[in-house]
Scaffold this motif. Structure first.
Motif, mmCIF file in Angstrom:
data_model
loop_
_atom_site.group_PDB
_atom_site.id
_atom_site.type_symbol
_atom_site.label_atom_id
_atom_site.label_comp_id
_atom_site.label_asym_id
_atom_site.label_seq_id
_atom_site.Cartn_x
_atom_site.Cartn_y
_atom_site.Cartn_z
ATOM 1 N N VAL B 80 20.942 14.609 -9.120
ATOM 2 C CA VAL B 80 19.947 13.581 -8.794
ATOM 3 C C VAL B 80 19.366 13.875 -7.414
ATOM 4 C CG1 VAL B 80 19.576 11.121 -8.354
ATOM 5 C CG2 VAL B 80 21.065 11.833 -10.238
ATOM 6 N N LEU B 81 20.235 14.229 -6.467
ATOM 7 C CA LEU B 81 19.767 14.528 -5.111
ATOM 8 C C LEU B 81 18.839 15.741 -5.094
ATOM 9 C CD1 LEU B 81 23.073 13.923 -3.104
ATOM 10 C CD2 LEU B 81 21.142 12.361 -3.422
ATOM 11 N N GLY B 82 19.101 16.703 -5.960
ATOM 12 C CA GLY B 82 18.265 17.895 -6.030
ATOM 13 C C GLY B 82 17.015 17.692 -6.876
ATOM 14 N N LEU B 169 19.643 8.195 -0.811
ATOM 15 C CA LEU B 169 19.609 9.530 -0.202
ATOM 16 C C LEU B 169 18.516 10.400 -0.834
ATOM 17 C CD1 LEU B 169 20.739 11.547 1.819
ATOM 18 C CD2 LEU B 169 22.572 12.098 0.215
ATOM 19 N N ARG B 170 18.352 10.273 -2.146
ATOM 20 C CA ARG B 170 17.277 11.030 -2.811
ATOM 21 C C ARG B 170 15.915 10.603 -2.261
ATOM 22 N NH1 ARG B 170 15.097 15.543 -4.601
ATOM 23 N NH2 ARG B 170 13.267 15.089 -5.860
ATOM 24 N N LYS B 171 15.749 9.299 -2.084
ATOM 25 C CA LYS B 171 14.487 8.773 -1.570
ATOM 26 C C LYS B 171 14.210 9.331 -0.161
ATOM 27 C CE LYS B 171 12.573 4.235 -0.890
ATOM 28 N NZ LYS B 171 12.973 2.833 -0.715
ATOM 29 N N GLN B 172 15.243 9.369 0.661
ATOM 30 C CA GLN B 172 15.084 9.909 2.014
ATOM 31 C C GLN B 172 14.707 11.390 1.999
ATOM 32 O OE1 GLN B 172 18.784 9.027 4.008
ATOM 33 N NE2 GLN B 172 18.222 6.898 4.435
ATOM 34 N N LEU B 173 15.325 12.139 1.081
ATOM 35 C CA LEU B 173 15.019 13.573 0.994
ATOM 36 C C LEU B 173 13.588 13.788 0.523
ATOM 37 C CD1 LEU B 173 18.404 14.774 -0.543
ATOM 38 C CD2 LEU B 173 17.528 15.420 1.707
#
Lengths: 209, 434
Positions: B80-82, B169-173
């Motif tokens: 999800v983060l990627g 964290l995904r949103k921040q990235l």
């Protein structure tokens, strides 16, 4: 004589003398041993896909042979099973194989198969594969079930037969006649029918419900 | 003679094999005296135990207490983060457990009265039990780092319990400008999912490579080595220019930084002894860990904050009748992984069923299989088959088995490992939540 004793003796005579695992013997129950496989192969060995094969309902002896081949690592190579198979003794593998052979091969994974290709594959499979993988791949008496098996798994194994990393020549469980037959069928599939034909056969077996 | 004797074998012994299989397929106990089991936690360990209790003895009264309406798996949350997977693709519901008769209580376990055998919830309910299963996962230890508070996670996510933190964290990235630097503060041992921080670095680097080429991942570690280190650094060299001037990933050992002094959400800085204060665009602070808080409230934890258990039953060494498993337990040498928790759940369920029936607990068998994805078609794994070693009181890996994907594995093998990782996800989730 007790039935399970007959069974144990038969297993010992036929298969117990080949190879020795370094794993310590354990008296763990079949379900305890087999359930450790479910995280990758699915509950009761029924895979949810996309690639790990369903092992439920397979011929017990085929499962035993596969584990032995993985454990020895010479005529069947795998990214992961070579490491896992070495963890069990022959007696444990017998239990695990018996457990999964007794389960039903269910076809639950969402597989995106091409119906056109599957139709084309049906004719090729009837010609080349049916005499061993009987009943359109549903049969489990002698050979592994192909019907409804995961397509990436089937594809990987065809690739391995072609490259020799899954060796037909060195398979101790096949007669010379069977080896010749299987190699001829695979050569026909790949050379005469090419990538399209191979893909059609994969789609045919994966689409069986 | 023909060696193809599978059919004959089946014909002559198939009947006996089925009969033997049936007797060996215990622990399925018909007509066993039904007991009450309360499971605290709907993660992998708790859900697997609940499911296998019901599979083993459907007459058991099983209640699972979990505050969340659904569970987001930590495994695959790095996808999800990627940007490879959506939040909905790591969400698991409790419908499967409900359909097999597990009672799901949406509440927080607030305490356990081990003497009276009762679990109390924050919502004011009390549940009596014959056996209690405590699977609370992890909580965080913030001491030792100046400025670290629970409230900072709104700005500097831990994303080490999947869910809203993963989405944040995904949103921040996604919002981070190209040319920015993303810092992962990796935790000291022991912690949940040992390869996790490094898979996270890999998949965020993959995202940067495709969408924000001038950006960089910096891992400030609180250790000097880490899980699957050779495989990760090998992948980083192959994919992300590791140890070159243009590397997308930089890893700093604890020895090289001298340790972390402070983390400040206001100035977005991480201060190390050697490097002083350094500003980052996005910070992922993965703190040191202990067993989930209910374990310490119930007095189940040792001086280090983890729960000592009988490794064949997962029964607490502090309180009889309470079983602790998964990340919260000391299950040496199994790692704190999802597959370990799933495997332990089956051992624990079988033990509880046998104990309730007055039978010997039986011989356990355990497995761990853990995949990491480092980039497109680039996966690797570690695996082990375990047996209980009574003399050493450890869950010992079978010698000669298990181990890592070879460092020189072919590209095709690495590609297959990704396929198997995705299969692993689907199958372990089905096996855990039904």
């Amino acid at each position: 004589m007790h039935k399970s004793m007959t069974y144990a003796l038969a297993a010992g005579v036929l298969f117990g003398l080949i190879g020795v695992s370094s794993a310590q013997a354990s008296d763990a129950e079949a379900s305890m041993l087999a359930n450790t496989c479910n995280g990758c192969h699915g509950p009761d060995g029924v895979s949810q896909g996309p690639a790990a094969p369903t092992i439920a309902g397979m011929n017990k002896q085929y499962l035993v042979e596969s584990m032995k081949a993985y454990s020895e690592g010479t005529n069947r190579k795998s990214s992961i099973m070579q490491r896992i198979a070495k963890g069990y003794t022959e007696a444990e593998v017998e239990k695990i194989a018996g457990f999964f052979a007794g389960k039903k091969f269910e076809r639950v994974a969402m597989q995106n198969t091409d119906s056109g290709a599957a139709g084309k594959g049906k004719a090729i499979a009837k010609d080349l594969c049916e005499s061993c993988h009987e009943k359109e791949g549903f049969a489990a008496e002698d050979y592994p079930i192909l019907a409804g098996q995961m397509m990436p798994y089937l594809k990987n194994n065809l690739m391995d037969f072609k490259s020799g990393s899954r060796s037909i020549d060195n398979n101790p469980n096949m007669s010379d006649k069977e080896k010749r037959k299987k190699k001829r069928a695979l050569a026909d599939l790949m050379e005469k029918h090419g990538d399209d034909g191979t893909n059609a056969v994969l789609n045919f077996y994966a689409s069986r419900k | 003679m023909s060696k193809m004797n599978r059919r004959n074998f089946l014909k002559t012994t198939g009947g006996a094999a089925v009969a033997a299989g049936a007797t060996l397929a215990a622990p399925t106990i018909a007509n066993a005296a039904a007991g009450k089991v309360v499971v605290i936690g709907g993660g992998v360990a708790g859900a697997t135990t609940a499911r296998y209790l019901k599979l083993g003895n459907s007459a058991l009264d099983v209640t699972l207490i979990e505050p969340k309406a659904s569970y987001h798996t930590c495994f695959m949350s790095n996808e999800v983060l990627g940007g490879h997977r959506k939040m909905s693709q790591i969400e698991q519901t409790f419908d499967g457990l409900k359909s097999m008769g597990v009672k799901i209580v949406k509440d927080t376990a607030a305490g356990i009265d081990a003497g009276a055998k009762k679990v109390k919830t924050a919502g004011g309910s009390t549940f009596g039990y014959d056996a209690c299963v405590v699977a609370p996962g992890i909580d965080f230890k913030l001491d030792g780092i100046n400025g670290a508070t629970e409230s900072m996670f709104d700005k500097i996510p831990h994303a080490w319990k999947a869910g809203p933190q993963t989405a944040l964290l995904r949103k921040q990235l996604e919002a981070m400008p190209d040319g920015g630097t993303f810092c992962i503060v990796a935790p000291p041992n022991p912690f949940r999912c040992p390869p996790g921080p490094y898979e996270r670095a890999s998949l965020v680097a993959d995202y940067f490579q495709k969408h924000k080429k001038k950006s960089k991942v910096v891992i400030i570690d609180r250790k000097d080595k880490f899980s699957k280190m050779g495989l990760f650094t090998g992948a980083w060299k192959n994919l992300y220019g590791y140890e070159t001037d243009n590397s997308l990933i930089e890893w700093r050992s604890a020895a090289s930084t001298g340790g972390i002094e402070s983390i400040d959400a206001g100035s977005m800085t991480v201060e190390t002894l050697a490097g002083g204060k350094e500003k980052f665009d996005v910070i992922n602070f993965i703190p040191a860990q202990t067993a989930g808080v209910v374990a310490s409230i119930a007095g189940l934890t040792n001086a280090k904050g983890w729960c000592d258990v009988d490794k064949t039953t997962f029964e607490s060494k502090v309180h009889k009748g309470i079983h602790v498993l998964g990340d919260a337990s000391v299950a040496t040498k199994m790692p704190k992984s999802g597959y370990s928790a799933n495997s332990q759940g089956k051992v624990c369920a079988a033990a509880i069923i046998n104990m309730m029936a007055g039978k010997p607990v039986g011989t356990p068998s355990y497995v761990n299989t853990c995949y990491s994805i480092a980039g497109d078609d680039y996966g690797f794994s570690v695996a082990a088959v375990y047996r209980y070693n009574k003399e050493k009181d450890i869950i010992a890996g079978v010698k000669g088995a298990g181990g890592l994907t070879p460092g020189d594995a072919s590209a095709e093998m690495r590609r297959r490992e990704v396929e198997f990782a995705y299969s692993w996800y689907n199958n372990i989730c089905k096996d855990t939540w039904g």
